[in-house]
Design a protein around this motif. Structure first.
Motif, PDB file in Angstrom:
ATOM      1  N   MET A   1       0.850  -1.199   0.000  1.00 13.13           N
ATOM      2  CA  MET A   1       0.000   0.000   0.000  1.00 13.13           C
ATOM      3  C   MET A   1       0.883   1.245   0.000  1.00 13.13           C
ATOM      4  O   MET A   1       1.848   1.339   0.748  1.00 13.13           O
ATOM      5  CB  MET A   1      -0.874   0.005   1.245  1.00 13.13           C
ATOM      6  CG  MET A   1      -1.892   1.112   1.237  1.00 13.13           C
ATOM      7  SD  MET A   1      -2.703   1.258   2.831  1.00 13.13           S
ATOM      8  CE  MET A   1      -1.370   1.792   3.860  1.00 13.13           C
ATOM      9  N   ALA A 161     -21.599  12.345   8.104  1.00 11.40           N
ATOM     10  CA  ALA A 161     -20.975  11.375   7.193  1.00 11.40           C
ATOM     11  C   ALA A 161     -22.012  10.377   6.677  1.00 11.40           C
ATOM     12  O   ALA A 161     -21.922   9.900   5.544  1.00 11.40           O
ATOM     13  CB  ALA A 161     -19.841  10.646   7.905  1.00 11.40           C
ATOM     14  N   THR A 172     -17.658  12.882   2.839  1.00  8.43           N
ATOM     15  CA  THR A 172     -17.452  11.436   2.754  1.00  8.43           C
ATOM     16  C   THR A 172     -17.772  10.930   1.355  1.00  8.43           C
ATOM     17  O   THR A 172     -17.030  10.137   0.781  1.00  8.43           O
ATOM     18  CB  THR A 172     -18.323  10.719   3.801  1.00  8.43           C
ATOM     19  OG1 THR A 172     -17.972  11.222   5.078  1.00  8.43           O
ATOM     20  CG2 THR A 172     -18.114   9.222   3.768  1.00  8.43           C
ATOM     21  N   PHE A 185      -8.723   4.102  -2.610  1.00  5.18           N
ATOM     22  CA  PHE A 185      -9.811   4.272  -1.650  1.00  5.18           C
ATOM     23  C   PHE A 185      -9.302   4.342  -0.210  1.00  5.18           C
ATOM     24  O   PHE A 185      -9.764   5.161   0.582  1.00  5.18           O
ATOM     25  CB  PHE A 185     -10.812   3.124  -1.796  1.00  5.18           C
ATOM     26  CG  PHE A 185     -12.120   3.393  -1.108  1.00  5.18           C
ATOM     27  CD1 PHE A 185     -13.047   4.256  -1.673  1.00  5.18           C
ATOM     28  CD2 PHE A 185     -12.411   2.808   0.113  1.00  5.18           C
ATOM     29  CE1 PHE A 185     -14.249   4.522  -1.043  1.00  5.18           C
ATOM     30  CE2 PHE A 185     -13.610   3.071   0.756  1.00  5.18           C
ATOM     31  CZ  PHE A 185     -14.533   3.925   0.170  1.00  5.18           C
ATOM     32  N   VAL A 186      -8.318   3.488   0.127  1.00  6.68           N
ATOM     33  CA  VAL A 186      -7.798   3.475   1.494  1.00  6.68           C
ATOM     34  C   VAL A 186      -7.151   4.811   1.829  1.00  6.68           C
ATOM     35  O   VAL A 186      -7.401   5.394   2.893  1.00  6.68           O
ATOM     36  CB  VAL A 186      -6.796   2.317   1.677  1.00  6.68           C
ATOM     37  CG1 VAL A 186      -6.121   2.416   3.037  1.00  6.68           C
ATOM     38  CG2 VAL A 186      -7.522   0.987   1.546  1.00  6.68           C
ATOM     39  N   MET A 189      -9.762   7.347   2.441  1.00  8.59           N
ATOM     40  CA  MET A 189     -10.429   7.214   3.739  1.00  8.59           C
ATOM     41  C   MET A 189      -9.536   7.720   4.874  1.00  8.59           C
ATOM     42  O   MET A 189     -10.020   8.282   5.851  1.00  8.59           O
ATOM     43  CB  MET A 189     -10.812   5.741   3.983  1.00  8.59           C
ATOM     44  CG  MET A 189     -12.017   5.282   3.173  1.00  8.59           C
ATOM     45  SD  MET A 189     -13.508   6.248   3.530  1.00  8.59           S
ATOM     46  CE  MET A 189     -13.834   6.953   1.936  1.00  8.59           C
ATOM     47  N   PHE A 190      -8.209   7.507   4.721  1.00 10.52           N
ATOM     48  CA  PHE A 190      -7.273   8.045   5.715  1.00 10.52           C
ATOM     49  C   PHE A 190      -7.375   9.562   5.777  1.00 10.52           C
ATOM     50  O   PHE A 190      -7.499  10.162   6.838  1.00 10.52           O
ATOM     51  CB  PHE A 190      -5.829   7.662   5.362  1.00 10.52           C
ATOM     52  CG  PHE A 190      -5.311   6.524   6.189  1.00 10.52           C
ATOM     53  CD1 PHE A 190      -5.235   6.640   7.583  1.00 10.52           C
ATOM     54  CD2 PHE A 190      -4.908   5.340   5.597  1.00 10.52           C
ATOM     55  CE1 PHE A 190      -4.769   5.592   8.341  1.00 10.52           C
ATOM     56  CE2 PHE A 190      -4.446   4.281   6.351  1.00 10.52           C
ATOM     57  CZ  PHE A 190      -4.372   4.409   7.729  1.00 10.52           C
ATOM     58  N   LEU A 192      -9.804  11.385   4.848  1.00 12.37           N
ATOM     59  CA  LEU A 192     -11.115  11.753   5.366  1.00 12.37           C
ATOM     60  C   LEU A 192     -11.148  11.635   6.897  1.00 12.37           C
ATOM     61  O   LEU A 192     -11.649  12.521   7.599  1.00 12.37           O
ATOM     62  CB  LEU A 192     -12.148  10.819   4.737  1.00 12.37           C
ATOM     63  CG  LEU A 192     -13.607  11.151   4.948  1.00 12.37           C
ATOM     64  CD1 LEU A 192     -13.923  12.526   4.391  1.00 12.37           C
ATOM     65  CD2 LEU A 192     -14.475  10.104   4.263  1.00 12.37           C
ATOM     66  N   ALA A 193     -10.579  10.525   7.400  1.00  9.36           N
ATOM     67  CA  ALA A 193     -10.562  10.305   8.851  1.00  9.36           C
ATOM     68  C   ALA A 193      -9.824  11.437   9.537  1.00  9.36           C
ATOM     69  O   ALA A 193     -10.287  11.980  10.545  1.00  9.36           O
ATOM     70  CB  ALA A 193      -9.907   8.960   9.168  1.00  9.36           C
ATOM     71  N   TYR A 196     -11.958  14.666   9.629  1.00  8.24           N
ATOM     72  CA  TYR A 196     -12.972  14.688  10.691  1.00  8.24           C
ATOM     73  C   TYR A 196     -12.319  14.808  12.067  1.00  8.24           C
ATOM     74  O   TYR A 196     -12.810  15.514  12.945  1.00  8.24           O
ATOM     75  CB  TYR A 196     -13.822  13.413  10.652  1.00  8.24           C
ATOM     76  CG  TYR A 196     -14.891  13.421   9.587  1.00  8.24           C
ATOM     77  CD1 TYR A 196     -15.977  14.302   9.669  1.00  8.24           C
ATOM     78  CD2 TYR A 196     -14.838  12.549   8.507  1.00  8.24           C
ATOM     79  CE1 TYR A 196     -16.973  14.295   8.697  1.00  8.24           C
ATOM     80  CE2 TYR A 196     -15.818  12.537   7.543  1.00  8.24           C
ATOM     81  CZ  TYR A 196     -16.890  13.417   7.639  1.00  8.24           C
ATOM     82  OH  TYR A 196     -17.870  13.412   6.691  1.00  8.24           O
ATOM     83  N   TRP A 197     -11.221  14.089  12.234  1.00  6.77           N
ATOM     84  CA  TRP A 197     -10.532  14.085  13.525  1.00  6.77           C
ATOM     85  C   TRP A 197     -10.137  15.515  13.916  1.00  6.77           C
ATOM     86  O   TRP A 197     -10.403  15.976  15.026  1.00  6.77           O
ATOM     87  CB  TRP A 197      -9.306  13.175  13.417  1.00  6.77           C
ATOM     88  CG  TRP A 197      -8.647  12.863  14.718  1.00  6.77           C
ATOM     89  CD1 TRP A 197      -9.124  13.100  15.984  1.00  6.77           C
ATOM     90  CD2 TRP A 197      -7.371  12.234  14.897  1.00  6.77           C
ATOM     91  NE1 TRP A 197      -8.237  12.653  16.913  1.00  6.77           N
ATOM     92  CE2 TRP A 197      -7.149  12.119  16.271  1.00  6.77           C
ATOM     93  CE3 TRP A 197      -6.394  11.754  14.013  1.00  6.77           C
ATOM     94  CZ2 TRP A 197      -5.992  11.547  16.794  1.00  6.77           C
ATOM     95  CZ3 TRP A 197      -5.245  11.186  14.534  1.00  6.77           C
ATOM     96  CH2 TRP A 197      -5.044  11.080  15.909  1.00  6.77           C
TER      97      TRP A 197
ATOM     98  N   GLY C  58     -13.100  10.690  17.461  1.00  9.45           N
ATOM     99  CA  GLY C  58     -13.140  11.882  16.621  1.00  9.45           C
ATOM    100  C   GLY C  58     -13.518  11.607  15.174  1.00  9.45           C
ATOM    101  O   GLY C  58     -13.811  12.528  14.425  1.00  9.45           O
ATOM    102  N   VAL C  59     -13.504  10.332  14.785  1.00  9.17           N
ATOM    103  CA  VAL C  59     -13.772   9.984  13.385  1.00  9.17           C
ATOM    104  C   VAL C  59     -15.129   9.296  13.302  1.00  9.17           C
ATOM    105  O   VAL C  59     -15.443   8.445  14.132  1.00  9.17           O
ATOM    106  CB  VAL C  59     -12.656   9.051  12.853  1.00  9.17           C
ATOM    107  CG1 VAL C  59     -12.963   8.603  11.438  1.00  9.17           C
ATOM    108  CG2 VAL C  59     -11.310   9.754  12.922  1.00  9.17           C
ATOM    109  N   VAL C  63     -16.795   6.167   8.553  1.00  9.34           N
ATOM    110  CA  VAL C  63     -15.466   6.299   7.950  1.00  9.34           C
ATOM    111  C   VAL C  63     -14.524   5.235   8.519  1.00  9.34           C
ATOM    112  O   VAL C  63     -13.751   4.611   7.785  1.00  9.34           O
ATOM    113  CB  VAL C  63     -14.917   7.725   8.168  1.00  9.34           C
ATOM    114  CG1 VAL C  63     -13.506   7.853   7.619  1.00  9.34           C
ATOM    115  CG2 VAL C  63     -15.836   8.746   7.513  1.00  9.34           C
ATOM    116  N   LEU C  67     -12.759   2.414   6.311  1.00  8.46           N
ATOM    117  CA  LEU C  67     -11.301   2.344   6.373  1.00  8.46           C
ATOM    118  C   LEU C  67     -10.847   0.928   6.709  1.00  8.46           C
ATOM    119  O   LEU C  67     -10.023   0.337   6.000  1.00  8.46           O
ATOM    120  CB  LEU C  67     -10.798   3.348   7.415  1.00  8.46           C
ATOM    121  CG  LEU C  67      -9.284   3.564   7.493  1.00  8.46           C
ATOM    122  CD1 LEU C  67      -8.736   3.994   6.151  1.00  8.46           C
ATOM    123  CD2 LEU C  67      -8.961   4.620   8.541  1.00  8.46           C
TER     124      LEU C  67
END
Lengths: 222, 282, 213
Positions: A1, A161, A172, A185-186, A189-190, A192-193, A196-197, C58-59, C63, C67
């Motif tokens: 990856m 989301a 999202t 995609f992975v 998503m990272f 995106l995470a 949000y975090w 937090g996520v 998602v 993930l």
């Protein structure tokens, strides 16, 4: 990856539009949800008993099943009772109604938490009903409910989301689509995470600062 | 003492070389600072064995801190404390150097001290009897049945055998404090410390606790009591210590301390405690 | 709706309950470890625990699920989607439960431990006999609440293809063109499950007697 954020960054305009949708739906649904929740709480406290029961049922039904089911009912079930909504209005209405139930419980607890004695003390020095509401009840309630409203707003950021499932073009959905197109995609998503975090941590920090500012007014809660 | 089961604990009858002569507690030059505030400023105090000593003084005088140092719940920053001649927590060499003693040593010296707290501190998930027996079973490794017999004896000593199966939340404040006293007594301590035992009780409930303490004092136990009950101190206390601003201002028999001519700080203090029995002294 | 279809919905509701319960138990176990790490004096333990809690709280769960579901095959671990879903739910609830437990441990009054200290209980005995039992009782309402949240949140694992209650309702409404009916039935079943858990929690709370301390 291999994490290749570069590919994703190229799509900045799309991402920004997704960010915009996420943010405005979140802010509008939070404000409308809080307002509706306040009305529900006030009606339950000051309205006639049958209204209280009816609204209690409303709150308990909304709190007792998943947001996703409520959203599906509105978006897919709506057309069968003549309620045909586009994804964005459906998402906004669904999130607002969902939020109103939780906000109403926060305000209800707030109403109850203002000690009777404070109201009695205000009556004794001759304040009118509306003065008591404006000068005593609302300020004291604000201090009590603010931390929980911030908490609820943070929960709602995360709930936005879910709107991607009914194809609301928010973060999202936009980032997920870019990730799929580019076979990353992975990575998407990272990204995106982390987005949000960071957003949640910022809100949490702002909320704690506001709470610290108000805490000097806090009376001895026993 | 007649109702107490005659049990032996490992140390109760062990020969202490200086047990006969050493005071129950000897405090030498004890100082305590919290950050920049100096709460205790070099206290010297001797607590005689087999008698009741009352520590009195205004709020913030350091009396509770001193008691907590003697219980080793706080560590004194300066000076030494000995329990029947044995150093507590720190040993002091001839040159004044303090060294920390081993945890086993600290635990063994401390096991000879019982403590009763202002807030009772009963464990809410155990019954009254469970509270009294807990240490007998887990620390002293007594059989459950034996521990319960001993626990019941202690509860009846404070008049609460009929409340043995009640949880703390089902007891009044006075009853909770009496259970806390029974819990401390169950371990057969040589010295019993009380930290304002009636301060969080309603006035009508203080009497039952003070009566239990009066009985204990009459039985010849060594008690060290921090209290605002001046009447109790004057009538039950055999030795009175008056603390003010972290210093020991007066120490002696009630007659010496409360009698005329009275120290001006003490007179001022008594004025504010008329309702606690100080009126009888004035 | 024929009885046959209703039976399918009931079966799916049972699956939702089972998957949620497994996630809660695994999450509680991980949460206890994370809570212990967070309360540890060593920074090497407390900092990773803080990051774990902050990230999973937090996520959005959706998602997290997307993930984990896509990450596992990408790093060469192929598991059925239901396993990925349970891992996702467990990690998320672990973060919340760690915080709840920490709150419980921190609200054990200090005096109760001083009293234990005075009667000679060792630090380990204090933890086992006094601190942990009181902390767990204080955490019980939060645990019941968390169980209800996870029951509702488990509807999101429908997006990774697990046929639980929400996915079943989705499939049946697609094949019968009656979304209103099937989503209402699903909602009703979620209500029954959540109200039952809430009632059970209230009962359990009344049975474990504690004072305010």
């Amino acid at each position: 990856m291999s994490l290749d954020f570069g590919l994703i960054i190229e799509q900045m305009p799309d991402i920004l539009s997704g960010l915009w949708v996420t943010l405005w739906i979140w802010v509008v649904a939070s404000i409308l949800g809080a307002a509706l929740g306040f009305l529900v709480a006030a009606a339950r406290r000051y309205g006639p008993a049958p209204l209280d029961w009816l609204l209690k049922l409303y709150v308990e039904i909304l709190r007792g099943n998943p947001f996703l089911i409520q959203l599906f009912l509105l978006y897919f079930g709506g057309p069968f009772i003549g309620l045909r909504l586009e994804p964005i209005p459906a998402g906004l209405i669904g999130l607002t109604i969902y939020a109103s139930a939780y906000f109403s419980e926060i305000f209800r607890a707030g109403f109850q938490a203002v000690p009777r004695g404070h109201v009695e003390a205000a009556q004794c020095v001759g304040l009118s009903r509306s003065q008591i509401l404006r000068r005593i009840l609302l300020p004291e309630m604000t201090m009590l409910v603010l931390p929980q409203c911030v908490n609820m707003a943070i929960i709602l950021i995360k709930e936005t989301a879910i709107l991607s499932i009914i194809t609301v073009p928010e973060m999202t959905m936009v980032i997920g689509a870019i990730g799929s197109q580019q076979y990353a995609f992975v990575d998407a998503m990272f990204l995106l995470a982390i987005f949000y975090w960071v957003l949640v941590e910022i809100c949490d920090w702002l909320g704690r600062r506001a709470e610290a500012k108000l805490s000097k007014f806090r009376f001895a809660v026993t | 003492m007649s109702s107490t089961a005659p049990t032996r604990t490992p140390h109760a009858n062990s020969p202490e070389p200086h047990a006969a002569t050493a005071p129950a507690v000897a405090v030498k030059g004890v100082g305590k600072t919290f950050g920049a505030t100096e709460v205790l400023k070099g206290i010297d105090l001797t607590v005689p064995a087999g008698a009741t000593t009352c520590l009195i003084g205004p709020s913030g005088s350091g009396k509770s801190t001193l008691l907590r140092c003697i219980a080793f719940l706080e560590e004194a920053t300066k000076g030494t404390i000995t329990i029947k001649g044995d150093p507590l927590g720190f040993a002091e060499a001839a040159n004044g150097q303090r060294t920390r003693l081993s945890p086993q040593n600290i635990r063994s010296v401390r096991s000879r001290i019982g403590m009763v707290f202002q807030q009772f501190n009963l464990w809410p998930h155990m019954t009254a009897l469970g509270n009294v027996c807990e240490a007998l079973v887990t620390v002293r490794k007594m059989k459950r049945k034996e521990a319960e017999e001993r626990g019941m004896a202690q509860l009846s000593r404070v008049g609460l055998e009929h409340r043995a199966t009640h949880y703390p939340s089902e007891l009044s404040g006075g009853q909770q404090q009496r259970v806390a006293i029974a819990r401390a007594l169950a371990l057969d301590p040589e010295i019993l410390l009380f930290d304002e035992p009636t301060a969080s009780l309603d006035p009508e409930l203080t009497g039952e606790v003070l009566n239990v303490m009066r009985d204990l004092a009459g039985s010849g136990m060594t008690l060290l009591v921090v209290t605002h009950e001046i009447g109790f101190a004057a009538t039950v206390g055999e030795s009175i210590a008056f603390l003010d601003h972290g210093r020991l201002l007066l120490n002696g028999t009630p007659r010496e301390v409360f009698g005329e001519p009275r120290h001006p700080r003490l007179a001022q203090f008594l004025e504010t405690y008329l309702d606690r029995g100080a009126a009888t002294l004035l | 709706m024929s009885f046959k279809l209703f039976e399918l919905m009931l079966w799916a509701a049972g699956y939702t309950v089972v998957l949620s319960a497994i996630s809660i138990v695994i999450g509680l176990t991980i949460g206890l470890c994370v809570c212990a790490a967070k309360l540890a004096r060593s920074r090497a333990l407390s900092i990773p625990a803080t990051v774990f809690i902050s990230f999973f709280r937090g996520v959005p769960l959706l998602v997290q699920l997307l993930l984990i579901y896509n990450l596992l095959p990408a790093i060469g671990i192929s598991v059925p989607s239901v396993v990925a879903a349970v891992i996702g739910l467990s990690l998320c609830t672990a973060a919340y439960q760690a915080e709840n437990l920490r709150g419980g441990f921190n609200s054990v009054p200090k005096g109760l431990l001083e009293a234990a200290d005075m009667v000679g209980l060792s630090p380990w005995q204090q933890l086992k006999r006094i601190r942990a039992p009181i902390a767990l009782r204080l955490t019980l309402p939060a645990l019941v609440n968390e169980a209800i949240l996870i029951l509702k949140a488990s509807s999101l694992i429908s997006v990774v293809g697990v046929i639980e209650l929400t996915r079943m309702a989705q499939n049946l409404s697609a094949s019968t063109y009656r979304p209103l009916l099937f989503y209402s039935v699903a909602g009703g079943l979620y209500l029954v499950i959540c109200w039952t858990v809430a009632g059970g929690g209230a009962l359990a709370e009344r049975l474990t007697r504690t004072s305010r301390a």
